[in-house]
Design a protein around this motif. Structure first.
Motif, mmCIF file in Angstrom:
data_model
loop_
_atom_site.group_PDB
_atom_site.id
_atom_site.type_symbol
_atom_site.label_atom_id
_atom_site.label_comp_id
_atom_site.label_asym_id
_atom_site.label_seq_id
_atom_site.Cartn_x
_atom_site.Cartn_y
_atom_site.Cartn_z
ATOM 1 N N GLU A 110 40.409 40.004 62.871
ATOM 2 C CA GLU A 110 39.145 40.112 62.296
ATOM 3 C C GLU A 110 38.268 38.505 62.319
ATOM 4 N N SER B 108 34.819 37.977 48.406
ATOM 5 C CA SER B 108 35.405 38.023 49.836
ATOM 6 C C SER B 108 35.685 39.497 49.973
ATOM 7 N N GLY B 109 35.466 39.839 51.120
ATOM 8 C CA GLY B 109 35.760 41.415 51.296
ATOM 9 C C GLY B 109 34.755 41.538 52.436
ATOM 10 N N SER B 110 34.661 42.997 52.853
ATOM 11 C CA SER B 110 33.647 43.415 53.885
ATOM 12 C C SER B 110 32.444 43.664 53.429
ATOM 13 N N PHE C 190 35.901 36.623 60.659
ATOM 14 C CA PHE C 190 35.731 36.314 59.276
ATOM 15 C C PHE C 190 34.662 35.212 59.099
ATOM 16 N N ASP D 193 33.880 41.358 60.368
ATOM 17 C CA ASP D 193 34.504 42.139 59.698
ATOM 18 C C ASP D 193 34.377 41.901 58.370
ATOM 19 N N ARG D 194 34.712 40.832 57.661
ATOM 20 C CA ARG D 194 34.794 40.311 56.396
ATOM 21 C C ARG D 194 34.227 39.208 56.227
ATOM 22 N N GLU E 183 31.873 46.557 51.225
ATOM 23 C CA GLU E 183 32.310 46.452 49.754
ATOM 24 C C GLU E 183 31.138 45.638 48.879
#
Ligand SMILES: Nc1ncnc2c1ncn2[C@@H]1O[C@H](COP(=O)(O)OP(=O)(O)O)[C@@H](O)[C@H]1O
Ligand SMILES: [Mg+2]
Length: 241
Positions: A29, A214-216, A31, A201-202, A219
């Motif tokens: 990913e 913290s997340g996509s 980030f 991606d996140r 989300e």
């Protein structure tokens, strides 16, 4: 993979740069580490790379504890610092050779990677000049090339797109995507939200040393009624006044 567990760092009694940070960046990913100026992004990155020592907590890169096994940990990643003003008296090619020496990149492979990366970032003609004579963007590019020479699994990039012209920014973003798609790790900080929105991606959002999310991105948007732009959500989350 990068793991932060319960990492704290204070500069003096009232200045918290990292407040119990917990974060996992997975293989495969891109980030994005987002936060306003002074949020604690660079401090976190410097702890990740072993330049700064956390007051408490642990950081692992590909499972290797940065404090316990600093050399092994450092072999895992390539690092682009926030200021590209490194070793200014060296010529570009001398700097790249120095970086390749540091990471034991053998001769033939070294020559091939320098050639490919310099061509991609349009730096081949400048390699014979001193870094002192480079523009900010060129300095940024020589540091990026140097960081990628040993083909590290984990990329740690502190505001890597700052000062890059559109073509070089595009090249770097494309390379970041390819690297993540080959099941490797790309971690970068930015305060430019468009970049994050298109590339990550996140993400994590940090402010005053604390991770607020913290997340996509989907989300994040779901948490915020689904219809707001990242910019609006970011400004709401980091507004204390
Ligand atoms: N060496 C230092 N000494 C004292 N305070 C520092 C030092 N480095 C960073 N800080 C402080 O820590 C906070 C986080 O800074 P930094 O990690 O550079 O933020 P960012 O990279 O998100 O802009 C800021 O309040 C900054 O002033
Ligand atoms: Mg910074």
């Amino acid at each position: 993979m990068i793991e932060f567990s319960d990492v704290c760092k204070n500069f003096g009694p009232s200045k918290t740069a990292a407040d119990h940070l917990a974060l996992t960046v997975n293989d495969g990913e891109i980030f994005g580490f987002l936060g306003p100026n002074g949020a604690g992004k660079t401090t976190s990155i410097k702890m990740m790379t072993g330049i700064l020592k956390p007051d408490s907590g642990r950081i692992r890169i590909n499972g290797i504890d940065v404090a316990e096994h600093p050399i092994e940990a450092k072999k895992q990643f390539g690092y682009v610092p926030d200021s590209p003003d490194q070793l200014l008296r060296l010529k570009g090619i001398e700097y790249l050779d120095f970086m390749a020496d540091m990471y034991d990149v053998p001769g033939e492979l070294r020559a091939e990677r320098i050639k490919t990366l310099s061509a991609e970032f349009e730096m081949n003609k400048a390699l014979g000049d001193r870094i002192q004579s480079y523009s900010h963007g060129m300095r940024q590019k020589i540091v990026i090339i140097g960081a990628l020479l040993h083909d590290p699994a984990v990329w740690i990039l502190d505001e890597p797109l700052t000062g890059l012209d559109p073509k070089s920014a595009f090249t770097l973003k494309q390379r970041m995507r390819q690297h993540a798609d080959s099941r490797k790790t790309v971690f970068f900080s930015t305060h430019v939200l468009e970049v994050a929105e298109n590339l990550c991606d996140r993400v994590a959002i940090i402010d005053h040393g604390r991770i607020l999310f913290s997340g996509s991105l989907s989300e994040l948007k779901e948490q915020h009624r689904g219809d707001e732009s990242l910019e609006k959500i970011f400004l709401e989350m980091t507004d204390h006044e």
